[in-house]
Structures are given as structure tokens and as C-alpha cells.
Scaffold this active site. Sequence first.
Site, mmCIF file in Angstrom:
data_model
loop_
_atom_site.group_PDB
_atom_site.id
_atom_site.type_symbol
_atom_site.label_atom_id
_atom_site.label_comp_id
_atom_site.label_asym_id
_atom_site.label_seq_id
_atom_site.Cartn_x
_atom_site.Cartn_y
_atom_site.Cartn_z
ATOM 1 N N CYS A 7 -0.979 6.249 9.064
ATOM 2 C CA CYS A 7 -1.056 5.028 8.588
ATOM 3 C C CYS A 7 -2.022 5.239 7.513
ATOM 4 O O CYS A 7 -2.031 6.174 6.867
ATOM 5 C CB CYS A 7 -1.572 3.951 9.564
ATOM 6 S SG CYS A 7 -2.564 4.593 10.707
ATOM 7 N N ARG B 102 0.972 -1.178 -0.044
ATOM 8 C CA ARG B 102 -0.004 -0.171 0.038
ATOM 9 C C ARG B 102 1.046 1.222 -0.015
ATOM 10 O O ARG B 102 0.600 2.309 -0.515
ATOM 11 C CB ARG B 102 -0.901 -0.277 1.280
ATOM 12 C CG ARG B 102 -2.095 -0.820 1.003
ATOM 13 C CD ARG B 102 -3.162 -0.965 2.065
ATOM 14 N NE ARG B 102 -3.749 0.516 2.261
ATOM 15 C CZ ARG B 102 -4.328 0.996 3.258
ATOM 16 N NH1 ARG B 102 -4.448 0.616 4.455
ATOM 17 N NH2 ARG B 102 -5.002 2.134 2.908
#
Length: 281
Positions: free
Chosen positions: A237, A179
Amino acid sequence: MALPTLISAAQLHEILEQNDLVILDSRFYLTDLQKGRQQYELGHIPGALFVDLHHQLAGDETEQTGRHPLPEPSELADTLMNLGIDSQTQVVVYDDMGGAMAARAWWMLVQQGIEVFVLDGGFPTWQRAGYAIEAGCNQATVAEQRLTISYPWLVSEDDVVANLETERFQLLDARAADRFQGENETMDPVAGHIPGAVNRPFMQNLNEHGLMKAPSLLLEEWTSLLQDIEKPIVYYCGSGVTACHNVLAMNYAGLEAKHVYVGSWSQWAKRILRKIDEANA
């Protein structure tokens, strides 16, 4: 001053009857917002109270925020009071994901001066140890003291935007490497990472048993990662949850870590889309 970090299942078992102890079950599943409470009702550590990460440890998502913005200070004050938590309470929080969810509650509470620990290995470790489990729901005793809440360790979107020019701090991304690299993005409408960020997937803090790695090993790994970085670190995050696990791991290793960009990639992705719309207007 070093922050409290982890407690083992054996240590928790020893203090289970302690009067000033509040145990929080913070199991949470992003793709099923009801599952955490359902799992809690099926079985939890005796005396534990369920805390809903999505509704109690986060405010409402808007077009300007990430998925899990912090709740208003007054709202968190009410939540903690209703959970029986005040400045004299010792808190233990757990999940079933190696502390990935529990770390969010830990980070929010520890900056209020509350003594709070994450159960190392969480509910699975408690189960493997053969300790008692109970079903149903527990009711908290409302605290007599209402805490004054603030978020001194919160880093805002504006702070991150300004940092693109000032380079005052180093961003560190806790998401999985794919990601971070812009691959396999299923949560947010834009893939990639914030410019200048480095990557430390939070799962690298755990061993094969879902326990936090030894402090000496964490210290070695983190020191190696950050050896060329002389600026303060700000952690992020996807939505300001698992970033807190890196903060927890750093403190467990004896390193200073506090600041989280809570909006994280989910807020930054919205910013990118707004800029594209403005450019095309």
C-alpha cells in the site's frame, strides 16, 4: 491452517471479563499523530489499552525505509510484554476505520502465533450497539513471558526488485484507485505504482456500514480479481498498513494470504528518486 480474523461487537461484549483477554485500541491518523491517543483517552472500550501504530508498531523512518517500517524484533517483544501479551493471550484490536489500522497490529501479532482478532466495524460499531465506554487510561499488567519475535511474512525491497526479473510473485496494491493510477498523490514525492502490480483498494472489502463484507461476497470478488493470476500474492500500500487489511479480508474469505511488502510505495518512491539522482550525478 486458517487464521483468526474478525470478532463482532456482541461476541467481544460476551468475553469482556475474560482474564486472558487484552483489547488494543489502535486508532491512528496519519495527518495528526497525537489524535489517536487523544481519542482513546476521551472514550474507549472498557479495559482497552492504547497501542501507538506510529511509535510501537513501527520503527523509525529513514532515507532507506518506508514511512512505517517494522520495529526491531526485540522492540516489539518489549512492547508486547509491557502490554501484557504472551503466547496464551487472546487479543482483540480495533480502530475507527473499518479495521484499516487495526489490521496492521493483527498482521504483526498473528504471525507470532498469537490468537488475535479485529473487531468488525471497530469502535463506531461498539458505540452503535450501546455498549459501555470508559475514559482515561488503563495500565497493563506486564506479561511474565517475553515472546521471541520474527517476521516470516515480511517481503523486503530487495525481494521486490528481484521480482521485477523473476516474476515469482504478483504485487497487489491496496491504495485508492486514483493514487494507484498516479493521480491525486499527496503522501509521497512520486506518483504511480510498482511495475506489474494490480489494484484492490482496501475500502472495497467493507460494506456501507463499515463492516467487512460477507465471506461469500469477498470470495467472489477476490476470485474474480485473481482468476488469471497463478503466482503467490504479495500485498502493499502506501506504508505497509492498509495492505494488511487485504490480507485480513482474504483470510476472512477463506483464501490464503500472508506476505506484505511493508516498505510499500513510500519506500519505492524513495528508490525512484535515488535512481534519478544517481543518473543525474
